[in-house]
Design a protein around this motif. Sequence first.
Motif, mmCIF file in Angstrom:
data_model
loop_
_atom_site.group_PDB
_atom_site.id
_atom_site.type_symbol
_atom_site.label_atom_id
_atom_site.label_comp_id
_atom_site.label_asym_id
_atom_site.label_seq_id
_atom_site.Cartn_x
_atom_site.Cartn_y
_atom_site.Cartn_z
ATOM 1 N N HIS A 198 -0.795 9.583 -12.094
ATOM 2 C CA HIS A 198 0.486 9.501 -12.797
ATOM 3 C C HIS A 198 0.275 9.233 -14.294
ATOM 4 O O HIS A 198 -0.835 8.958 -14.747
ATOM 5 C CB HIS A 198 1.382 8.429 -12.180
ATOM 6 C CG HIS A 198 0.834 7.027 -12.281
ATOM 7 N ND1 HIS A 198 0.672 6.366 -13.470
ATOM 8 C CD2 HIS A 198 0.422 6.165 -11.300
ATOM 9 C CE1 HIS A 198 0.195 5.160 -13.252
ATOM 10 N NE2 HIS A 198 0.019 5.020 -11.936
ATOM 11 N N SER A 199 1.348 9.324 -15.022
ATOM 12 C CA SER A 199 1.294 9.115 -16.474
ATOM 13 C C SER A 199 2.050 7.854 -16.869
ATOM 14 O O SER A 199 2.745 7.824 -17.885
ATOM 15 C CB SER A 199 1.895 10.324 -17.195
ATOM 16 O OG SER A 199 3.250 10.505 -16.795
ATOM 17 N N GLY A 200 1.920 6.839 -16.042
ATOM 18 C CA GLY A 200 2.564 5.561 -16.345
ATOM 19 C C GLY A 200 3.627 5.198 -15.344
ATOM 20 O O GLY A 200 3.892 4.009 -15.099
ATOM 21 N N VAL A 201 4.290 6.201 -14.758
ATOM 22 C CA VAL A 201 5.337 5.975 -13.768
ATOM 23 C C VAL A 201 5.040 6.869 -12.566
ATOM 24 O O VAL A 201 4.813 8.070 -12.718
ATOM 25 C CB VAL A 201 6.736 6.308 -14.328
ATOM 26 C CG1 VAL A 201 7.803 6.010 -13.288
ATOM 27 C CG2 VAL A 201 6.995 5.537 -15.608
ATOM 28 N N ASP A 202 5.035 6.270 -11.381
ATOM 29 C CA ASP A 202 4.721 7.003 -10.156
ATOM 30 C C ASP A 202 6.026 7.345 -9.447
ATOM 31 O O ASP A 202 6.543 6.566 -8.638
ATOM 32 C CB ASP A 202 3.822 6.152 -9.262
ATOM 33 C CG ASP A 202 3.371 6.903 -8.013
ATOM 34 O OD1 ASP A 202 3.655 8.124 -7.917
ATOM 35 O OD2 ASP A 202 2.748 6.253 -7.151
ATOM 36 N N TYR A 203 6.593 8.535 -9.748
ATOM 37 C CA TYR A 203 7.871 8.920 -9.152
ATOM 38 C C TYR A 203 7.744 9.141 -7.651
ATOM 39 O O TYR A 203 8.675 8.826 -6.886
ATOM 40 C CB TYR A 203 8.401 10.185 -9.833
ATOM 41 C CG TYR A 203 8.719 9.965 -11.288
ATOM 42 C CD1 TYR A 203 9.849 9.228 -11.667
ATOM 43 C CD2 TYR A 203 7.892 10.479 -12.287
ATOM 44 C CE1 TYR A 203 10.139 9.023 -13.015
ATOM 45 C CE2 TYR A 203 8.170 10.276 -13.619
ATOM 46 C CZ TYR A 203 9.289 9.542 -13.988
ATOM 47 O OH TYR A 203 9.572 9.322 -15.308
ATOM 48 N N TYR A 204 6.596 9.645 -7.214
ATOM 49 C CA TYR A 204 6.372 9.793 -5.778
ATOM 50 C C TYR A 204 6.356 8.424 -5.113
ATOM 51 O O TYR A 204 6.937 8.237 -4.044
ATOM 52 C CB TYR A 204 5.046 10.517 -5.530
ATOM 53 C CG TYR A 204 4.657 10.576 -4.075
ATOM 54 C CD1 TYR A 204 5.217 11.512 -3.212
ATOM 55 C CD2 TYR A 204 3.718 9.666 -3.562
ATOM 56 C CE1 TYR A 204 4.862 11.547 -1.878
ATOM 57 C CE2 TYR A 204 3.362 9.703 -2.226
ATOM 58 C CZ TYR A 204 3.931 10.649 -1.387
ATOM 59 O OH TYR A 204 3.588 10.686 -0.066
#
Length: 838
Positions: free
Chosen positions: A106-112
């Motif tokens: 992720h790029s800082g936020v894990d939407y999954y």
Amino acid sequence: MWDLPRYRPPFYRRTWFLSVLCFVVLVTAAAGVWLALERATWQKKAGSFDYSKLEQMESASIIYDRNGQVLGRIFIQNRDQVGADELSPWLYKAVVAAEDNRFYQHSGVDYYGIARAAVRNYQAGRTRQGASTLTQQLARNSFPVELPSEDRGYKRKLLEIFVAQEIERRFSKPKILELYLNRVFFGDGFYGAEAAARGYYAKHAKDLNLSEAATLAGLLKSPNKLSPWRNHRACIDQRNFVLGRMLELKQISKEEYDATISQDLVVKNRRSIHQDSYAMDLVAQQVIAQYGRDAAISDGYRIFTTIDGDLQRKAEKALREQLDVVERHEGFDHQTFGKYDLDFRAHQRLTGNEVEGNTLPSPAYLQGAVVVLDNATGGILTLVGGRDFGHSSFDRALSAHRPAGTAFKPLVYAAAFEKGYGPGTILQDAVIDNRQVMIGGVTGILGEWGPERVDNKYEGSISARDALVKSKNAATVRLGMMTGLDRVIPLAKLAGIDEVIRPFPATFLGSSEVTLMEMTLANTIFPNLGTRPDKTFIIQKIEDQAGNVVFQAKTKQVRVIKDTTAYEVHSCLADVLDRGTADKTFTELGLKKFPLGGKTGTAYNFTDAWFLGYSSAVTCGVWAGFDKPSPIYRGAFSNEIALPIWTEVMKSTFATYRPKEIPQPKGIIKVELCSVSGQLATDKCFETVENKDTGDKVQRRTTFFEIATEEQAPKVGCEVHNGGVNRSFVKQITGEEWPRAALAVDVSAMQAVAIKAPTVLGFDPYNSIQSVNNARAMSSLNGQTAPLNSSAIVASAPAPGSAPEQMEVRRAEAVQPMQEQTVLDTTIKPPPLPPLDF
């Protein structure tokens, strides 16, 4: 005719679906437009943060002395920032597995992860999983003011997302993980992986094995609840959970998993995380009590104390050096500091220099404590609670409750002078039945250990001043009985002694247990002319990181006794240093003759040695003794044990806290009194004595000058030498009706018991059997039992065929101990003090 099936278009061509689709598209488009418009705002706000703070982890609370010099930092050793190559590879893997398994995707936020957590929380019916990434946690820990954890609103959460993304843009993944592991809290006061590794395992973070790394990673879920020192089983279970996650993610093999999960959890003994100083330990306790442990460690307070750093170091040195001398004294037969220290250091080397104090037996060597107070404010200038904080953190200045012995006497005299007696009041220094006092036993004659001399003699009629200056026990008890416990105990309480003071005559000789801090505070009433600070304190003020004052000490003076009373006692205590029990102060010990006062204090059986003394500016208290009460050695008077320490400390105060004369208050007058009657002197107050050189009879004046108030001063002239003798007065001075000093039993109604042999048990340092011989000699003269509680001097009884001469009357050694002494458990830390208000 057959009915043909009705044509039904697919659902995606149906009206309801197209309507819903249009609505969703419109809402999505609107949301997209809104997010596009808002994104720039949130990005700008996130971009305004100072991201250099991520590497600025110095947030320990700094402690200053009263002169602005840094004394120490609270818990500074518990965050040791290290580089990426100084962290175990196992730790990187374990933390990622436990906290953020998609960290590298992720790029800082894990939407999954957010979606997965939402589904599982919905299925569980409660919040069981969080979705914050390591980067988001780093953002919260680095900016606690801008992103407060207690704020659960969507705006804070949205800002956190943009800050996390900004961190990812500015730093590489390995750097983010390094920053996280250096900053995160691992419980028990340890911030950062290096401090946690040293604290729990006594090793560096780079040397952690798989089990240890998984344990630290497991602590992140709930650092305090899962502490291996508090909940060993829960900590193991959480470690095993992390190992299972690492196996699922193929970070470890099945063989590594099986071998590690079967291992027990081994951590080192817990140690104090405070500074190695009694003063700094007290500061830390009070800051933690006021603001909490985490804030004290991480919020970067600036703590300004009342401690004088230079004076503190000199007091510690004086205590160590003097008690080293005492340990070499003939008759000292106890553990020595040097022997214990050798064992202590050897144990440190054996355990990698990370020994917990209570892994060795508690020290049994001679201990001591020193307190110096600012008379004007009650600020603690010096606090020494023992010889070595590393050996024992038990603070003997604050928490050791020991009998004050003869150091308690000034409070008895203060109560007497308040009642109307004065320094010129005539007392009787003569043998007294110990059944009235019961110091050390329930029979025999009251001892005279207070005078600090092995050659002490009873002196007969003596002024109250001389009785205090020479620390006469029997005379003090008589004055105490004349004054009453109902006056002495309340005065002691008002002076600052919070401990229970027993309502028995033994209290006049300091049998009740008190602390050194209480006794030092109580003695400030004399240089302060009757007042004292309402409390003692060690923290002057506290500032937060922004420089705002969040705490400011406030004190006031409390009136305890009249200024005239305080001055009268002070004048006596000044004489103690000039010609009394502490007369070596200005001679052998080399103290300059400044305006000072003080009182020696030796407890029964030489178990405790005290000295309480002062200048106009400061009051200093010294105590020496054992944690488990025991005689230091026979003849261990306080002027040999504690006085040299007090002298060295006071020498160190003169430059900064220069003494001034304590002014004589209005209402003090000088009177000439007769030493026989205690009344105003007349021109007939003479006695006839023999000149030893010529044998001629000469007359000698029996008067002396003394200070008093108008209320204390006698109103009539001497009735002994003036002819017109007042019968009631004669009764008083001859002891027939001595106020409140009656025998414990009526000996006149009892048959005399012939003395067959000495009754003293054990060694008799005072030759106290002589008092028995004197009583026997008197009995042979008049056929009556000698009154052991005579309020007048025991008459000299000539031996058969010899000329009359004054006989020495000394104490009888106690037969029975009055009670068991309290044994202090120095392995148990006293409870925290009230916040910022000792």
